[in-house]
Design a protein around this motif. Structure first.
Motif, PDB file in Angstrom:
ATOM      1  N   PRO A  32       0.823  -1.213   0.000  1.00  0.00           N
ATOM      2  CA  PRO A  32       0.000   0.000   0.000  1.00  0.00           C
ATOM      3  C   PRO A  32       0.854   1.258   0.000  1.00  0.00           C
ATOM      4  O   PRO A  32       2.037   1.238   0.368  1.00  0.00           O
ATOM      5  N   ARG A  33       0.234   2.351  -0.403  1.00  0.00           N
ATOM      6  CA  ARG A  33       0.904   3.659  -0.431  1.00  0.00           C
ATOM      7  C   ARG A  33       0.030   4.646   0.338  1.00  0.00           C
ATOM      8  O   ARG A  33      -1.125   4.854  -0.005  1.00  0.00           O
ATOM      9  N   PHE A  34       0.590   5.238   1.376  1.00  0.00           N
ATOM     10  CA  PHE A  34      -0.128   6.204   2.206  1.00  0.00           C
ATOM     11  C   PHE A  34       0.584   7.550   2.106  1.00  0.00           C
ATOM     12  O   PHE A  34       1.618   7.763   2.747  1.00  0.00           O
ATOM     13  N   SER A  35       0.032   8.462   1.321  1.00  0.00           N
ATOM     14  CA  SER A  35       0.710   9.736   1.106  1.00  0.00           C
ATOM     15  C   SER A  35      -0.263  10.915   1.079  1.00  0.00           C
ATOM     16  O   SER A  35       0.073  11.993   0.595  1.00  0.00           O
ATOM     17  N   GLY A  36      -1.474  10.681   1.620  1.00  0.00           N
ATOM     18  CA  GLY A  36      -2.471  11.741   1.618  1.00  0.00           C
ATOM     19  C   GLY A  36      -2.961  12.055   3.022  1.00  0.00           C
ATOM     20  O   GLY A  36      -2.168  12.266   3.943  1.00  0.00           O
ATOM     21  N   ASN A  37      -4.265  12.010   3.188  1.00  0.00           N
ATOM     22  CA  ASN A  37      -4.888  12.408   4.450  1.00  0.00           C
ATOM     23  C   ASN A  37      -5.168  11.236   5.386  1.00  0.00           C
ATOM     24  O   ASN A  37      -5.980  11.365   6.314  1.00  0.00           O
ATOM     25  N   GLU A  38      -4.502  10.113   5.172  1.00  0.00           N
ATOM     26  CA  GLU A  38      -4.789   8.934   5.983  1.00  0.00           C
ATOM     27  C   GLU A  38      -4.633   9.211   7.489  1.00  0.00           C
ATOM     28  O   GLU A  38      -5.515   8.886   8.291  1.00  0.00           O
ATOM     29  N   TRP A  39      -3.508   9.800   7.870  1.00  0.00           N
ATOM     30  CA  TRP A  39      -3.270  10.060   9.292  1.00  0.00           C
ATOM     31  C   TRP A  39      -4.316  11.030   9.856  1.00  0.00           C
ATOM     32  O   TRP A  39      -4.789  10.860  10.984  1.00  0.00           O
ATOM     33  N   ALA A 275     -12.478   5.698   7.111  1.00  0.00           N
ATOM     34  CA  ALA A 275     -11.680   6.928   7.096  1.00  0.00           C
ATOM     35  C   ALA A 275     -10.415   6.735   6.271  1.00  0.00           C
ATOM     36  O   ALA A 275     -10.045   7.593   5.453  1.00  0.00           O
ATOM     37  N   LEU A 276      -9.762   5.614   6.478  1.00  0.00           N
ATOM     38  CA  LEU A 276      -8.574   5.292   5.681  1.00  0.00           C
ATOM     39  C   LEU A 276      -8.934   5.215   4.202  1.00  0.00           C
ATOM     40  O   LEU A 276      -8.213   5.736   3.336  1.00  0.00           O
ATOM     41  N   GLY A 277     -10.074   4.596   3.908  1.00  0.00           N
ATOM     42  CA  GLY A 277     -10.510   4.459   2.526  1.00  0.00           C
ATOM     43  C   GLY A 277     -10.815   5.787   1.869  1.00  0.00           C
ATOM     44  O   GLY A 277     -10.529   5.978   0.678  1.00  0.00           O
ATOM     45  N   CYS A 278     -11.404   6.720   2.616  1.00  0.00           N
ATOM     46  CA  CYS A 278     -11.698   8.044   2.050  1.00  0.00           C
ATOM     47  C   CYS A 278     -10.411   8.733   1.607  1.00  0.00           C
ATOM     48  O   CYS A 278     -10.355   9.346   0.527  1.00  0.00           O
ATOM     49  N   ALA A 279      -9.380   8.647   2.429  1.00  0.00           N
ATOM     50  CA  ALA A 279      -8.101   9.250   2.070  1.00  0.00           C
ATOM     51  C   ALA A 279      -7.476   8.559   0.864  1.00  0.00           C
ATOM     52  O   ALA A 279      -6.895   9.207  -0.012  1.00  0.00           O
ATOM     53  N   GLN A 280      -7.609   7.230   0.811  1.00  0.00           N
ATOM     54  CA  GLN A 280      -7.061   6.484  -0.317  1.00  0.00           C
ATOM     55  C   GLN A 280      -7.776   6.835  -1.623  1.00  0.00           C
ATOM     56  O   GLN A 280      -7.144   6.998  -2.675  1.00  0.00           O
ATOM     57  N   LEU A 281      -9.100   6.960  -1.560  1.00  0.00           N
ATOM     58  CA  LEU A 281      -9.863   7.276  -2.767  1.00  0.00           C
ATOM     59  C   LEU A 281      -9.510   8.646  -3.329  1.00  0.00           C
ATOM     60  O   LEU A 281      -9.619   8.869  -4.538  1.00  0.00           O
ATOM     61  N   GLU A 282      -9.101   9.572  -2.481  1.00  0.00           N
ATOM     62  CA  GLU A 282      -8.689  10.893  -2.955  1.00  0.00           C
ATOM     63  C   GLU A 282      -7.481  10.805  -3.885  1.00  0.00           C
ATOM     64  O   GLU A 282      -7.234  11.710  -4.674  1.00  0.00           O
ATOM     65  N   GLN A 283      -6.749   9.686  -3.813  1.00  0.00           N
ATOM     66  CA  GLN A 283      -5.519   9.517  -4.604  1.00  0.00           C
ATOM     67  C   GLN A 283      -5.646   8.453  -5.688  1.00  0.00           C
ATOM     68  O   GLN A 283      -4.657   8.127  -6.348  1.00  0.00           O
TER      69      GLN A 283
END
Length: 400
Positions: A32-39, A275-283
């Motif tokens: 996975p790649r977490f580089s947006g609003n996940e946190w 919540a994690l998914g919302c941030a992922q979908l933004e990317q």
């Protein structure tokens, strides 16, 4: 590697993935790649205490998932298998029914059928899409099926054939137009297994909503992730509402009373995962662009390699290239390929074992599976993480 230039292949893998030569850094198959609003979004859940199956992010994520798949409703659940299980129930699959499914698929496709107390019925795939072959299915049904009172039955077993489950392998679209023709001819509903295909298109149409109902996955190894998660997809609002009810223990809404009006399942996705998914979908657009650029780089790198070919998207489609793959000419070269690449730090893997080869499914009905057997014995997945393709996206933007 029999008949393969292993040093050349390893050099190309180093070049495409960007791993510095001489290092032993492991390049995983997918991560996975977490580089947006996940946190930010997950921390909000922790701060407010809304971490379970009720919360604003669940509703928002369902809206965004429906938009991403081009359907009217998405009902998010704890994983893709749960979503497929409920989707099959919504299609009317019942105990002792048979459900058509490719033998070349991940085991969850067959397991979800079994959770309905139904029986998987395996059909061959085709090389061009790696998915269920609609023409082979039509010929097979002509041979084994018959109509009784507007439903289709297997003449050999006497069981009703209750659904067809195409699965878009590695994000590559099945020939859905032809498959839907076959399904209509036999009056069998289509339950679309879109676990691997967010963002993929066929003739410009998004996958996941082309049948009666569909299902997708947000597992940790998927294009976007909620850690664990999935969603039922449909354009039928009544069906969606019924699915949500059943996936929420079939509890009737009330301020304090616990009344459940039928057998239900505790399948709803927690707010913290949403919540994690919302941030992922933004990317997701950026992620798919990176994966497509990575696929183009692999295609160019492997085009002159003897003994194998890179798997490209089928005609009239746009694949998300969830997992990249090569198909070897010689099945005996597969295991040496896997051994050498993994020893040298590249996370490669074979295709799944065919479902009819697994102990619990060996006695299930099946068509001839020559193409599925050929693909399974020769296909190898190669590193496919989105971050590997980002440099190609940046390079393309620079040149433009």
């Amino acid at each position: 590697m029999s008949k393969l230039d292993d040093q050349k292949i390893l050099r190309l893998l180093n070049e495409v993935t960007g791993r510095p030569r001489g290092t032993d850094d492991f390049v995983p198959l997918h991560e996975p790649r977490f580089s947006g609003n996940e946190w930010v979004y997950v921390k909000e859940c922790l701060n407010t205490g809304w971490v379970s199956s009720v919360g604003s992010y669940v509703d928002l994520f369902e809206e965004k998932v429906a938009e991403a798949f081009g359907v009217k409703k998405a009902i998010c659940m704890v994983n893709g298998t749960a979503a497929l299980h409920i989707a099959l129930l919504m299609a009317g699959v019942a105990e002792n029914d048979e459900v058509i499914v490719p033998a070349l698929t991940f085991v969850a496709s067959a397991n979800a059928i079994t959770y309905c107390r139904a029986i998987p019925h395996f059909v061959d795939s085709e090389l061009a899409t790696l998915g269920l072959d609609p023409d082979a299915l039509d010929s097979w049904l002509d041979e084994v099926a018959e109509f009784r009172e507007n439903e289709t039955f297997n003449r050999r077993t006497g069981r009703r054939i209750a659904a067809i489950v195409p699965m878009h392998t590695f994000g590559h679209p099945v020939r859905m137009s032809r498959l839907l023709e076959v399904a209509a001819k036999w009056s069998i509903p289509v339950v679309e297994d879109a676990a691997e295909s967010i963002g993929s298109r066929l003739n410009g149409n998004l996958l996941g909503g082309l049948g009666l109902v569909g299902a997708t996955s947000f597992n940790g190894n998927k294009t976007i992730t909620t850690g664990g998660g999935g969603a039922l997809l449909t354009n039928d609002i009544d069906l969606a509402n019924k699915a949500k009810h059943i996936a929420t223990t079939a509890k009737k809404p009330h301020k304090w009373r616990f009344y459940h009006d039928r057998l239900g399942f505790n399948y709803r996705l927690p707010n913290i995962n949403a919540a994690l998914g919302c941030a992922q979908l933004e990317q997701v657009s950026e992620v798919i662009a990176a994966k497509r650029h990575l696929a183009l780089a692999y295609e160019a790198a492997f085009k002159d390699i003897e003994g194998l070919r890179f798997v490209v998207e089928p005609e009239h489609s746009q694949s998300n290239y969830w997992l990249n793959a090569v198909i070897l000419d010689d099945p005996s070269a597969r295991d040496p390929f896997l051994e050498v690449t993994n020893e040298q730090g590249f996370g490669t893997r074979p295709c799944w074992m065919l479902m009819n080869e697994l102990p619990m499914y060996r006695n299930c009905p099946s068509s001839p599976l020559s193409i599925s057997q050929s693909i399974s014995s020769r296909l190898v997945n190669i590193p496919s993480s989105a971050y590997l393709g980002l440099k190609f996206v940046k390079s393309s933007a620079h040149h433009n």
